[in-house]
Design a protein around this motif. Sequence first.
Motif, PDB file in Angstrom:
ATOM      1  N   UNK A  26       0.813  -1.219   0.000  1.00 33.64           N
ATOM      2  CA  UNK A  26       0.000   0.000   0.000  1.00 33.64           C
ATOM      3  C   UNK A  26       0.841   1.261   0.000  1.00 33.64           C
ATOM      4  N   UNK A  27       2.015   1.194   0.634  1.00 37.69           N
ATOM      5  CA  UNK A  27       2.858   2.387   0.733  1.00 37.69           C
ATOM      6  C   UNK A  27       3.563   2.745  -0.574  1.00 37.69           C
ATOM      7  N   UNK A  28       3.373   1.946  -1.635  1.00 37.14           N
ATOM      8  CA  UNK A  28       3.961   2.290  -2.942  1.00 37.14           C
ATOM      9  C   UNK A  28       3.417   3.606  -3.483  1.00 37.14           C
ATOM     10  N   UNK A  29       2.221   3.978  -3.040  1.00 39.25           N
ATOM     11  CA  UNK A  29       1.636   5.238  -3.510  1.00 39.25           C
ATOM     12  C   UNK A  29       2.437   6.449  -3.033  1.00 39.25           C
TER      13      UNK A  29
ATOM     14  N   UNK B   9      10.099   9.955  -6.183  1.00 40.25           N
ATOM     15  CA  UNK B   9      10.936   8.770  -6.023  1.00 40.25           C
ATOM     16  C   UNK B   9      11.046   8.421  -4.539  1.00 40.25           C
ATOM     17  N   UNK B  10      11.303   7.155  -4.232  1.00 44.17           N
ATOM     18  CA  UNK B  10      11.460   6.773  -2.828  1.00 44.17           C
ATOM     19  C   UNK B  10      12.712   7.382  -2.211  1.00 44.17           C
ATOM     20  N   UNK B  11      12.608   7.792  -0.948  1.00 44.14           N
ATOM     21  CA  UNK B  11      13.791   8.282  -0.250  1.00 44.14           C
ATOM     22  C   UNK B  11      14.577   7.093   0.306  1.00 44.14           C
ATOM     23  N   UNK B  12      15.638   7.357   1.027  1.00 41.41           N
ATOM     24  CA  UNK B  12      16.516   6.287   1.507  1.00 41.41           C
ATOM     25  C   UNK B  12      15.767   5.311   2.411  1.00 41.41           C
TER      26      UNK B  12
END
Length: 311
Positions: free
Chosen positions: A247-250, A295-298
């Motif tokens: 779910x956190x892909x959003x 984009x995803x952070x670290x």
Amino acid sequence: MIDPNIKMTRRSFLGTVGTLTSVMLLPPRRLPAAENRFLLRPIPSSGERLPVMGMGTSRTFDVQGDAAAMEQLAQVLAAFFDNGGRLIDSSPMYGSAESVIGKLLGSKQGKSSLFAATKVWTDGRAAGIAQMERSMQRLGVDVIDLMQIHNLRDWKTHLPVLREWKQKGRIRYIGITTSHGRDHEALAQVLRTETLDFVQFSYNIADRAAEEQLLPLAADHGVAVLINRPFQRGSLFQKTRGRGLPAWSTEFDCNSWAQFFLKFIIAHPDVTCVIPATSKVKHMTDNMAAGVGSLPDADLRRRMVTHVASL
């Protein structure tokens, strides 16, 4: 040679595909205008900016003589350029791929935004020169944007020739590649001792060995990074088949597993461009969407690694 601000439109590209007229009847496959803000990264040696999503041609473009496959690839190329793509990576190792690209792109007008990357893959100076000449003819270009030494093959012989050609304006950038982990140490030594514009190697969420020295070395020496095998030759999709995205892909505008894997790579600050290969329009459009949005952070990248490892 190329104005990086020029963008190939679907109409200008399809006008070059000659007899593949049925392609021209297809509707555009473009990301919504509000979302089509493609992430660009600079080439350290020049400052020229490239889209973070490129295209590879290994296995997918070796279709010389197959009319149906050629027509399908014309659509793939149209989707690539339509959604902001520029860099296409090929090699004499990939069968007829260079010739297929050249035929589908056609006229110089149709190459207005192309960043043509290919490789020299042979032994000996004379053989290398002859192979590079053939690559230019097959691609239908007067100047190669990026010439790379494929899998470090006879690199000490070829590198001086690449530098000569760059000085003469026959190529714009020079680089070296590997596509398997056993050559990482040799590639690292080249990065430490030679001046290059680009390096290419494998890196993905399941194979992160490049984080240990290749990515830091490239950053330290001002070398642009191309990433191959982003999907671990399809094994990542086998692992996630039938499973939904977390779910956190959003949180980083991710709508598919392909985007999940590609955004993981693109989010690394030392990556310049990733080059997945596909022969399907829907996959191309999906891949290109990874180059827009957040984009995803670290912290999220670490969470992504843990999640995939748990599947």
